[in-house]
Design a protein around this motif. Structure first.
Motif, PDB file in Angstrom:
ATOM      1  N   THR A   1       0.847  -1.194   0.000  1.00  0.00           N
ATOM      2  CA  THR A   1       0.000   0.000   0.000  1.00  0.00           C
ATOM      3  C   THR A   1       0.877   1.236   0.000  1.00  0.00           C
ATOM      4  OG1 THR A   1      -0.092   0.201   2.400  1.00  0.00           O
ATOM      5  CG2 THR A   1      -1.778  -1.181   1.380  1.00  0.00           C
ATOM      6  N   ARG A   2       0.257   2.359  -0.232  1.00  0.00           N
ATOM      7  CA  ARG A   2       1.028   3.603  -0.258  1.00  0.00           C
ATOM      8  C   ARG A   2       0.164   4.775   0.141  1.00  0.00           C
ATOM      9  NH1 ARG A   2      -2.609   5.687  -2.840  1.00  0.00           N
ATOM     10  NH2 ARG A   2      -2.941   5.592  -5.066  1.00  0.00           N
ATOM     11  N   ILE A   3       0.786   5.853   0.538  1.00  0.00           N
ATOM     12  CA  ILE A   3       0.049   7.113   0.519  1.00  0.00           C
ATOM     13  C   ILE A   3       0.738   7.967  -0.525  1.00  0.00           C
ATOM     14  CG2 ILE A   3      -0.884   7.050   2.860  1.00  0.00           C
ATOM     15  CD1 ILE A   3       1.277   9.184   3.564  1.00  0.00           C
ATOM     16  N   ALA A   4      -0.055   8.832  -1.133  1.00  0.00           N
ATOM     17  CA  ALA A   4       0.464   9.627  -2.244  1.00  0.00           C
ATOM     18  C   ALA A   4       0.072  11.093  -2.062  1.00  0.00           C
ATOM     19  CB  ALA A   4      -0.084   9.073  -3.554  1.00  0.00           C
ATOM     20  N   PRO A   5       0.555  11.698  -0.981  1.00  0.00           N
ATOM     21  CA  PRO A   5       0.124  13.068  -0.713  1.00  0.00           C
ATOM     22  C   PRO A   5       0.784  14.090  -1.643  1.00  0.00           C
ATOM     23  CG  PRO A   5       1.719  12.367   0.929  1.00  0.00           C
ATOM     24  CD  PRO A   5       1.464  11.191   0.037  1.00  0.00           C
ATOM     25  N   SER A   6       0.093  15.197  -1.816  1.00  0.00           N
ATOM     26  CA  SER A   6       0.694  16.326  -2.534  1.00  0.00           C
ATOM     27  C   SER A   6       1.456  17.137  -1.490  1.00  0.00           C
ATOM     28  CB  SER A   6      -0.386  17.204  -3.147  1.00  0.00           C
ATOM     29  OG  SER A   6      -1.162  16.419  -4.011  1.00  0.00           O
ATOM     30  N   PRO A   7       2.645  17.641  -1.848  1.00  0.00           N
ATOM     31  CA  PRO A   7       3.453  18.341  -0.839  1.00  0.00           C
ATOM     32  C   PRO A   7       3.003  19.782  -0.657  1.00  0.00           C
ATOM     33  CG  PRO A   7       4.661  18.144  -2.896  1.00  0.00           C
ATOM     34  CD  PRO A   7       3.339  17.477  -3.126  1.00  0.00           C
TER      35      PRO A   7
ATOM     36  N   VAL B   1      -4.941  -0.177  -3.531  1.00  0.00           N
ATOM     37  CA  VAL B   1      -4.987   1.288  -3.593  1.00  0.00           C
ATOM     38  C   VAL B   1      -6.035   1.761  -2.591  1.00  0.00           C
ATOM     39  CG1 VAL B   1      -5.623   3.271  -5.027  1.00  0.00           C
ATOM     40  CG2 VAL B   1      -4.227   1.424  -5.989  1.00  0.00           C
ATOM     41  N   VAL B   2      -5.559   2.368  -1.520  1.00  0.00           N
ATOM     42  CA  VAL B   2      -6.469   2.884  -0.492  1.00  0.00           C
ATOM     43  C   VAL B   2      -6.503   4.394  -0.680  1.00  0.00           C
ATOM     44  CG1 VAL B   2      -6.918   3.046   1.986  1.00  0.00           C
ATOM     45  CG2 VAL B   2      -5.651   1.082   1.072  1.00  0.00           C
ATOM     46  N   ARG B   3      -7.646   4.931  -1.019  1.00  0.00           N
ATOM     47  CA  ARG B   3      -7.717   6.377  -1.245  1.00  0.00           C
ATOM     48  C   ARG B   3      -9.108   6.873  -0.918  1.00  0.00           C
ATOM     49  NH1 ARG B   3      -7.621   6.393  -7.957  1.00  0.00           N
ATOM     50  NH2 ARG B   3      -9.599   5.297  -8.164  1.00  0.00           N
ATOM     51  N   GLY B   4      -9.253   8.178  -0.829  1.00  0.00           N
ATOM     52  CA  GLY B   4     -10.522   8.771  -0.417  1.00  0.00           C
ATOM     53  C   GLY B   4     -11.633   8.492  -1.425  1.00  0.00           C
ATOM     54  N   GLU B   5     -12.865   8.463  -0.913  1.00  0.00           N
ATOM     55  CA  GLU B   5     -13.983   8.112  -1.794  1.00  0.00           C
ATOM     56  C   GLU B   5     -14.280   9.202  -2.821  1.00  0.00           C
ATOM     57  OE1 GLU B   5     -17.272   7.404   0.846  1.00  0.00           O
ATOM     58  OE2 GLU B   5     -17.388   9.486   1.451  1.00  0.00           O
ATOM     59  N   GLU B   6     -13.611  10.364  -2.692  1.00  0.00           N
ATOM     60  CA  GLU B   6     -13.815  11.406  -3.706  1.00  0.00           C
ATOM     61  C   GLU B   6     -13.295  10.953  -5.074  1.00  0.00           C
ATOM     62  OE1 GLU B   6     -11.916  11.631  -1.045  1.00  0.00           O
ATOM     63  OE2 GLU B   6      -9.988  12.575  -1.465  1.00  0.00           O
ATOM     64  N   TRP B   7     -12.509   9.869  -5.095  1.00  0.00           N
ATOM     65  CA  TRP B   7     -11.991   9.352  -6.368  1.00  0.00           C
ATOM     66  C   TRP B   7     -12.946   8.361  -7.041  1.00  0.00           C
ATOM     67  CZ3 TRP B   7      -8.501  12.246  -8.333  1.00  0.00           C
ATOM     68  CH2 TRP B   7      -7.644  12.956  -7.502  1.00  0.00           C
ATOM     69  N   LEU B   8     -14.069   8.070  -6.373  1.00  0.00           N
ATOM     70  CA  LEU B   8     -15.033   7.132  -6.986  1.00  0.00           C
ATOM     71  C   LEU B   8     -15.594   7.676  -8.297  1.00  0.00           C
ATOM     72  CD1 LEU B   8     -17.213   5.727  -4.057  1.00  0.00           C
ATOM     73  CD2 LEU B   8     -15.775   4.430  -5.636  1.00  0.00           C
TER      74      LEU B   8
ATOM     75  N   ILE C   1       5.337  10.832  -3.557  1.00  0.00           N
ATOM     76  CA  ILE C   1       4.993  12.255  -3.489  1.00  0.00           C
ATOM     77  C   ILE C   1       4.379  12.704  -4.819  1.00  0.00           C
ATOM     78  CG2 ILE C   1       5.926  14.574  -3.177  1.00  0.00           C
ATOM     79  CD1 ILE C   1       5.887  12.893  -0.608  1.00  0.00           C
ATOM     80  N   GLU C   2       3.167  13.228  -4.700  1.00  0.00           N
ATOM     81  CA  GLU C   2       2.465  13.696  -5.908  1.00  0.00           C
ATOM     82  C   GLU C   2       2.725  15.167  -6.135  1.00  0.00           C
ATOM     83  OE1 GLU C   2      -1.432  10.947  -6.376  1.00  0.00           O
ATOM     84  OE2 GLU C   2      -1.564  13.093  -6.745  1.00  0.00           O
ATOM     85  N   ASN C   3       3.891  15.430  -6.711  1.00  0.00           N
ATOM     86  CA  ASN C   3       4.262  16.838  -6.895  1.00  0.00           C
ATOM     87  C   ASN C   3       4.102  17.282  -8.346  1.00  0.00           C
ATOM     88  OD1 ASN C   3       6.294  15.255  -7.827  1.00  0.00           O
ATOM     89  ND2 ASN C   3       7.977  16.381  -6.885  1.00  0.00           N
TER      90      ASN C   3
HETATM   91  N1  GLU Z   1      -2.796  13.019  -3.971  1.00  0.00           N
HETATM   92  C1  GLU Z   1      -4.015  12.276  -3.947  1.00  0.00           C
HETATM   93  C2  GLU Z   1      -4.845  12.786  -2.803  1.00  0.00           C
HETATM   94  O1  GLU Z   1      -4.295  13.337  -1.869  1.00  0.00           O
HETATM   95  C3  GLU Z   1      -3.715  10.815  -3.748  1.00  0.00           C
HETATM   96  C4  GLU Z   1      -4.879   9.941  -3.981  1.00  0.00           C
HETATM   97  C5  GLU Z   1      -4.426   8.487  -3.973  1.00  0.00           C
HETATM   98  O2  GLU Z   1      -4.113   7.994  -2.902  1.00  0.00           O
HETATM   99  O3  GLU Z   1      -4.394   7.883  -5.031  1.00  0.00           O
HETATM  100  O4  GLU Z   1      -6.050  12.703  -2.854  1.00  0.00           O
END
Ligand code: GLU
Length: 554
Positions: free
Chosen positions: A42-48, A256-263, A80-82
């Motif tokens: 798993t991962r987290i992919a935050p924007s900096p 891929v664990v991510r917020g439901e806003e991506w549904l 990192i989602e930069n």
């Molecule tokens: N940068 C995206 C967010 O913060 C990552 C989403 C994901 O985990 O794929 O919503």
């Protein structure tokens, strides 16, 4: 399809790529991880962006637990989602690592304070341009991606028209004007230096459905995508959608664990995963952290603007132990956590079998009062040393004067912090370190004040006489029983009954009770009507301070 022309188009768009830069070469460079069968990546992919809120920690904890709960060789990594450099804040990556680290969350792999750690990087998206371009070239050659030369104004016009015609917004169907552009024409435009983006060529038909299984939401069914969404922006940097598919594939994310806003854009992603020829990971779309709006009484998303507890800084400033925050988030994340906890009081939360399928389908309710209760329980179960260390560490950052007071006499602080700990019913005074000072200020002469009034039913003269007499009786060598016997003797002598049963049955028959007398002593010593066991408090304070406090009121 004219392969020669497409090759020319692709090499114009990606002049840095050679024939050796193929998707197959990427597959070889980033092979399957070869982990045990149940292991999850798993991962987290935050924007900096520099802002860290509770939602980030909530998501990170879910990811970390999913990776580490299922098997010993699971991997949790930081990407990192930069891709949006306008939003990037210097020092943001360090802040992500530091803040999550403060809550005991660390990464097995990914971006670190000094470069990358792991074999699946680079882990910062801006350093991955070549990888995206290799996949983009393959899509172009297969007729699944094309350059689009629409200007902002063109897109706005299309949007207006769609609004007037009450049609779906976006780039699709007749609005996808460059989708079938002659390749020579596209080549000429690029050679002439025209700006363009790379779009996905969707083959979806929204009248047909896609069935999908989400690990949290269960079975989902939605119309196929028909949007030719952007893969690469005009500067060659990918959109979230393209980066998500390429990165999660080549970093070999299993979940891929991510917020439901991506549904809402999941249909895009599903089509893109298939078009790329990649095996789709499992998806867990997590519910958002909600709260009950105090004004309207309705459930709403937690807001950075309205709710101070939304930012992680709040927990550091108030001095909540990391353990408390994690414990509470675990109760929000997995529906069976509380039940497990009541059967495993001493165990670390890491022993709990975390399952995505036990995560709530609808918003997790954050309740500050409940959280404070959890934190009080956590602190109540800590030994005095841990409490002392927690307060001192917090005070050093936030209240230097108090930190000095505490460290000047460590043994004294630890002795009073030990009062009421352990046993079946430990005291639950404070929920966070910033609350400690007001609870313990009376142990220090400089901070001591009479916060509560003496019992009103005892005349001042009588009270003073009792205190004066008590000074002569008080002996620090007395144990709890001895101490109590003396208070009892004093009470009886002044006509305050120690027979609480009789007093409760008919209070008017007495001047007062032993409670009034012990409260007089309590207020004189601590300045308040509520304190831990008074005999122990006095013992810890020492006979000199006790006698000085008593005489000041006698
Ligand atoms: N940068 C995206 C967010 O913060 C990552 C989403 C994901 O985990 O794929 O919503």
């Amino acid at each position: 399809m004219d392969t020669t022309k497409l090759l020319k188009l692709a090499s114009l768009m990606f002049p840095e790529l050679t024939d050796a830069d193929t998707v197959e070469s990427l597959e070889a460079m980033f092979p399957e991880r070869g982990l045990s069968e149940n292991a999850k990546v798993t991962r987290i992919a935050p924007s900096p962006t520099g802002s860290m809120h509770l939602g980030n920690l909530y998501g990170a904890l879910a990811d970390e637990r999913i990776a580490h709960s299922a098997a010993d060789d699971g991997v949790f990594y930081l990407r990192i989602e930069n891709t949006d450099d306008k939003r990037e804040v210097p020092g943001a990556v360090e802040k992500i690592i530091k803040y999550l680290g403060a809550f005991g969350i660390s990464f097995d792999e990914g971006a670190t304070n000094d470069g990358d750690m792991g074999n699946y990087g680079p882990y910062r998206q801006r350093d991955r341009a070549k990888i995206y371009h290799i996949v983009a070239r393959k899509l172009i050659l297969e007729g699944r991606a094309y350059p689009c030369f629409c200007s902002e104004a063109d897109l706005e016009n299309a949007h207006k028209m769609q609004e007037e015609n009450k049609e779906n917004f976006g780039y699709y169907g007749k609005y996808a004007v460059h989708r079938d552009m002659d390749i020579d024409e596209a080549i000429a435009k690029i050679e002439a230096g025209e700006s363009y983006v790379l779009r996905f060529k969707s083959m979806g038909d929204p009248s047909k459905k896609v069935d999908f299984k989400d690990q949290i939401k269960g079975k989902l069914s939605f119309p196929q995508n028909d949007q030719d969404f952007v893969l690469l922006k005009s500067d060659g940097i990918p959109t979230y959608h393209f980066a998500h598919v390429v990165d999660d594939h080549f970093m070999r994310t299993t979940d891929v664990v991510r917020g439901e806003e991506w549904l809402s854009t999941l249909p895009w992603h599903v089509e893109l995963w298939i078009a790329c020829g990649f095996k789709m990971p499992r998806f867990c779309h997590t519910a958002q952290v909600m709260k009950l709006d105090e004004e309207t009484g309705t459930k709403r998303k937690m807001s950075k603007r309205k709710d101070p507890e939304c930012t992680l800084g709040f927990y550091f400033e108030k001095g909540y132990p990391a353990k408390s925050v994690i414990e509470y988030l675990m109760t929000l994340l997995n529906s069976n956590y509380e039940q497990w906890r009541s059967a495993n009081k001493e165990a670390s939360y890491k022993e709990f079998q975390f399952k995505a399928s036990n995560m709530g389908n609808s918003g997790a309710m954050f309740d500050l009062a409940k959280f404070n209760d959890v934190s009080k329980n956590i602190i109540a179960a800590m030994p005095a040393e841990e409490v002392y260390d927690g307060v001192v560490e917090w005070a050093k950052e936030n209240d230097a004067e108090f930190a000095k007071i505490l460290t000047d006499n460590e043994a004294y602080a630890k002795a009073y912090l030990a009062i009421g700990r352990g046993g079946k019913k430990p005291r639950k005074d404070f929920a966070c370190w910033s609350e400690v000072k007001s609870f313990v200020s009376y142990y220090y002469d400089d901070m001591f004040t009479l916060e509560d009034a003496f019992p009103e039913n005892v005349p001042a003269e009588e009270r003073k006489a009792m205190l004066a007499e008590y000074i002569t009786m008080y002996d620090p060598a007395d144990d709890n029983n001895g101490w109590f016997e003396k208070v009892k003797t004093l009470s009886e002598k002044y006509g305050y009954t120690s027979d609480m049963k009789a007093y409760k049955a008919d209070p008017d028959a007495f001047k007062g009770s032993i409670t009034d007398v012990s409260n007089i002593i309590r207020v004189a010593i601590t300045g308040r009507l509520n304190s831990p066991d008074l005999c122990t408090v006095m013992n810890v304070m020492g006979v000199d301070r006790v006698k000085a406090r008593l005489s000041a009121q006698a």
